[in-house]
Design a protein around this motif. Structure first.
Motif, PDB file in Angstrom:
ATOM      1  N   ASN A  86       1.149  -1.546  -0.577  1.00  0.00           N
ATOM      2  CA  ASN A  86      -0.290   0.434  -0.099  1.00  0.00           C
ATOM      3  C   ASN A  86       0.545   1.444   0.274  1.00  0.00           C
ATOM      4  O   ASN A  86       0.135   1.928   0.749  1.00  0.00           O
ATOM      5  CB  ASN A  86      -1.152  -0.039   0.995  1.00  0.00           C
ATOM      6  N   GLY A  87       1.713   1.428  -0.200  1.00  0.00           N
ATOM      7  CA  GLY A  87       2.883   2.524  -0.565  1.00  0.00           C
ATOM      8  C   GLY A  87       2.572   3.517  -1.129  1.00  0.00           C
ATOM      9  O   GLY A  87       3.043   4.649  -0.757  1.00  0.00           O
ATOM     10  N   ARG A  88       1.942   3.505  -2.709  1.00  0.00           N
ATOM     11  CA  ARG A  88       1.178   4.168  -3.415  1.00  0.00           C
ATOM     12  C   ARG A  88      -0.088   5.263  -2.793  1.00  0.00           C
ATOM     13  O   ARG A  88       0.217   6.494  -2.596  1.00  0.00           O
ATOM     14  CB  ARG A  88       0.814   4.059  -4.913  1.00  0.00           C
ATOM     15  N   ILE A  89      -0.671   4.505  -1.910  1.00  0.00           N
ATOM     16  CA  ILE A  89      -1.985   5.250  -1.541  1.00  0.00           C
ATOM     17  C   ILE A  89      -1.508   5.882   0.150  1.00  0.00           C
ATOM     18  O   ILE A  89      -1.524   6.688   0.358  1.00  0.00           O
ATOM     19  CB  ILE A  89      -2.664   4.491  -0.707  1.00  0.00           C
ATOM     20  N   GLU A  90      -0.069   5.360   0.729  1.00  0.00           N
ATOM     21  CA  GLU A  90       0.140   5.839   2.002  1.00  0.00           C
ATOM     22  C   GLU A  90       0.821   7.007   1.244  1.00  0.00           C
ATOM     23  O   GLU A  90       0.599   8.227   2.216  1.00  0.00           O
ATOM     24  CB  GLU A  90       0.879   5.338   1.756  1.00  0.00           C
ATOM     25  N   ARG A  91       1.599   6.958   0.254  1.00  0.00           N
ATOM     26  CA  ARG A  91       2.184   8.647  -0.613  1.00  0.00           C
ATOM     27  C   ARG A  91       0.518   9.723  -0.514  1.00  0.00           C
ATOM     28  O   ARG A  91       1.518  10.996  -0.494  1.00  0.00           O
ATOM     29  CB  ARG A  91       2.900   7.952  -1.314  1.00  0.00           C
ATOM     30  N   ILE A  92       0.156   9.068  -0.972  1.00  0.00           N
ATOM     31  CA  ILE A  92      -1.067   9.759  -1.715  1.00  0.00           C
ATOM     32  C   ILE A  92      -2.125  10.356  -0.425  1.00  0.00           C
ATOM     33  O   ILE A  92      -1.683  11.675  -0.214  1.00  0.00           O
ATOM     34  CB  ILE A  92      -1.913   9.268  -2.524  1.00  0.00           C
ATOM     35  N   ASN A  93      -1.967   9.699   0.455  1.00  0.00           N
ATOM     36  CA  ASN A  93      -2.438  10.076   1.754  1.00  0.00           C
ATOM     37  C   ASN A  93      -1.262  11.247   2.667  1.00  0.00           C
ATOM     38  O   ASN A  93      -1.748  12.474   3.169  1.00  0.00           O
ATOM     39  CB  ASN A  93      -2.973   9.080   2.972  1.00  0.00           C
TER      40      ASN A  93
END
Length: 52
Positions: A9-16
């Motif tokens: 979930n790295g991509r979502i964590e970056r956006i958050n």
């Protein structure tokens, strides 16, 4: 066991995280519409048009 699936979930964590930083920077915006437009601008997203 943790390496069985190549997903994370790295991509979502970056956006958050970017949205949280924008939230901190945007403190004092007059309204939510300006804040939302800043998020769209930052991520170069196109707004969905609402057909009435």
């Amino acid at each position: 066991m943790i390496y069985l699936f190549p997903f994370n979930n790295g991509r979502i964590e970056r956006i958050n995280n970017k949205i949280k930083v924008l939230n901190h920077v945007a403190y004092g915006y007059r309204n939510f519409e300006n804040y939302r437009n800043r998020i769209y601008l930052h991520f170069a997203l196109k707004r969905a048009s609402h057909a009435s």
